[in-house]
Design a protein around this motif. Sequence first.
Motif, PDB file in Angstrom:
ATOM      1  N   SER A 131       0.810  -1.224   0.000  1.00  0.00           N
ATOM      2  CA  SER A 131       0.000   0.000   0.000  1.00  0.00           C
ATOM      3  C   SER A 131       0.839   1.268   0.000  1.00  0.00           C
ATOM      4  O   SER A 131       0.300   2.363   0.171  1.00  0.00           O
ATOM      5  CB  SER A 131      -0.931   0.006   1.225  1.00  0.00           C
ATOM      6  N   ALA A 158      -4.702  -4.391   2.053  1.00  0.00           N
ATOM      7  CA  ALA A 158      -3.748  -3.409   1.532  1.00  0.00           C
ATOM      8  C   ALA A 158      -3.842  -3.243   0.027  1.00  0.00           C
ATOM      9  O   ALA A 158      -3.204  -2.346  -0.528  1.00  0.00           O
ATOM     10  CB  ALA A 158      -2.324  -3.820   1.920  1.00  0.00           C
ATOM     11  N   ASP A 160      -5.656  -2.525  -3.783  1.00  0.00           N
ATOM     12  CA  ASP A 160      -6.635  -1.579  -4.316  1.00  0.00           C
ATOM     13  C   ASP A 160      -8.006  -2.217  -4.467  1.00  0.00           C
ATOM     14  O   ASP A 160      -9.034  -1.560  -4.264  1.00  0.00           O
ATOM     15  CB  ASP A 160      -6.171  -1.062  -5.683  1.00  0.00           C
ATOM     16  N   ARG A 195      -6.606   2.205   1.433  1.00  0.00           N
ATOM     17  CA  ARG A 195      -7.212   1.682   0.211  1.00  0.00           C
ATOM     18  C   ARG A 195      -8.733   1.835   0.181  1.00  0.00           C
ATOM     19  O   ARG A 195      -9.318   1.923  -0.887  1.00  0.00           O
ATOM     20  CB  ARG A 195      -6.856   0.201   0.041  1.00  0.00           C
TER      21      ARG A 195
END
Length: 754
Positions: A131, A158, A160, A195
């Motif tokens: 991330s 972590a 997307d 995220r």
Amino acid sequence: MTTQRGEALAMRHVWALIASIAAGLLAAWTDVRVLAAEGVEPAQPAKAPAGAAAPGDDGSKRVGRTIRVRLPISGPTTSQVRRFVLNSLDDVRSTGVRPVLIFEFVVPPDQKEFARTTEFGVAYDLANFISSEKVNEATTVAYIPQTVEGHAVLVALACDEIIMAPEAEIGSAGVNERTITPAMLSFYKEIAGRRKSIPPEVALGLLDVSREVLEVETDLSREYVTPEGLEELRKQRTIQSSRVLFQAGQPGRLSGNEARELGFISYKAEDLRDVARALELPPGAVEEDPSLGEAWRAVRIDVSGPIDAEKVTRAERMIADAVNKRDVNFICLWIDSPGGSPADSLRLAGTLAYDLDPGEVRTVAYIPKQARSDAALIALACDQVVMHPDAILGGEGDGTFADEQVHQAKETIRKGISARKMRSWSLPAAMIDPNLEVYRYSRLGSIKHDEYFSEEELSQQPNRDEWKQGEKVTRPGEPFSVRGEEAIDYWLATHVVDNFAAFRAIYELEDDPALMEPSWADTLIEALASPGLAVLLLIVGFAALYAELQMPGIGLGGFIAALCFLLFFWSRFLGGTAGWLEVILFITGVSCLLLEIFVLPGFGVFGLGGGLLVILSLVLASQTFIVPRNAYQFGELQQSLLIIGGALVGTIAAGALMHRWLPRAPILGEVMLEPPAGEEARDRSRRESLVSYEHLLGAQGETVTQLMPSGKARFGDRVYDVISDGDVIPRAAAVRVVEVHGNRILVQSAETTN
């Protein structure tokens, strides 16, 4: 003199037999050419439109790469993932293509309890890296095909995006922790906040079993809060409804179906092929790299010639040795085969698809010429397929499928090979089932590309309405086949190359992969089975046999002939095209020819039958089928007849040269006697025409050979050509001369005359 004349007549009889056999062979070859002309070329499917984009070359400017993250996550796993991410970014940074990095969380079989023991510190290090800003150049996706528990959940948070299988679950992150510390809560909230795929309060509920999480609908949005947070929210917004998402005292868990309904995950996917579609990546864009950026440890295994059980067993043994003993991570399967045994090809395809982990070993099929019929299943069971532009994949070959085998092969392709290799199953199945109809379908999403489905596979697509039907790419009654230059468009091949040097360049192999060679005998067999050497062996064998017939006793010619025929059938026997039937037919045919020449001259039945048996045995020894059933097999029969025809022409030429040159050779002159010519020949003919055996009338002697009805008998110290009165008289039987007409001696059994 009589004996020499008989031998000359016998040799003229041999030449007459060879000439008649050659004429029959020429007629048969002509017929085969006519049949082959009706369809010898493999059926070519309709060309896919040029709009089908190659991986990474479509409008999205994205390319997918996958790494398997085995649970529990450890320090070495973190190092591997870091190396994978950084190498992927380096590879595409100069191309302007945005990489989509897919982390597939894998739970080893029967290790569910162990898989959830990821330590918090290791998980946080990896999650913090994924991330971080340095990875923002890529889109990171967590794919969860199985239930993920323990602190591996933090790594998924972590990314997307999160994609899950419908029945897979994520949660119980603190299952192995006695106490959930404030640091853990802080880090989970921090990673989830970066995220925002899963709201921070939900992420904390996945960690802390004592935490109650509520889903609240307000006048503006949907919120996730604790009971304490709900009171604060009431002060700011109008609460329309609320429900308990995670009950205090019960582990917080979400299935793929629940997470999708709540909008926490992007898509649901059963396998990586569905993941690629969900991310609008073209088929084949999701590549798994077991090398993790390091140099490949590669070997090459050849599968050439007709497929049989022994060849498949040998290939399986070499694959196991390469993986277990040599620790390789790249296997190049060099395939040049017309097929031949559907059951054995399916066995090897199953080994490649099921027994080799693509996360540890990459298998690549290299096809320089052909992988026809069932051999195509072996190629398509590899992770990737690389072809020469003119190479053939699928279509008619040596293998023929019964109805039950077609059904079994389709099920194996649909449920096994294609599912594991992320390929559509319709086109591979059409290579086996000539009646399967496959159409081109265009995807109507933002990423436009084509795929190829049968009606059954189309009905299995989660979003069937997104596909628009195009033209049919198969032909009724013809197994599907494709050339290398078209295979890219059909998503059946990954690359097309002109030679193996280009293959090496694609995979950055510094040297040729080490060739896994069973023994020197296999190389010799392949060389001896080539058409050129096969013709040479037959020419030398028949010429040596001809020379042997000119010599008394058994000598050098007989030895050379036996050696040549032994090598021919040995190479064909081990090469999978000949069996004991062909050997028996050949021996029987040669025996009939010798019987015709030395025992029954003039009748022709044994001579003609023996010649046909010899030709039949040689033709059958050059192919795996008896009666050709498709265009490819007609082409193979034509080649077999050309080999035999070339051998006969060469034998006739060699016999003529030997007849002319060998008697005058300095050393070999004693091997073959020069026939009398000129005055000597005329004098011998005159003497033989004046010979009379009237003095033998009534003489009693003994047969030297069996009389059927002609043969030889001994009277006194000399052996004469005799003819019985019609009865078969065995060898070493007493006979009496009953009639003499010039040099024609008629005998009867002594028992009959008595």
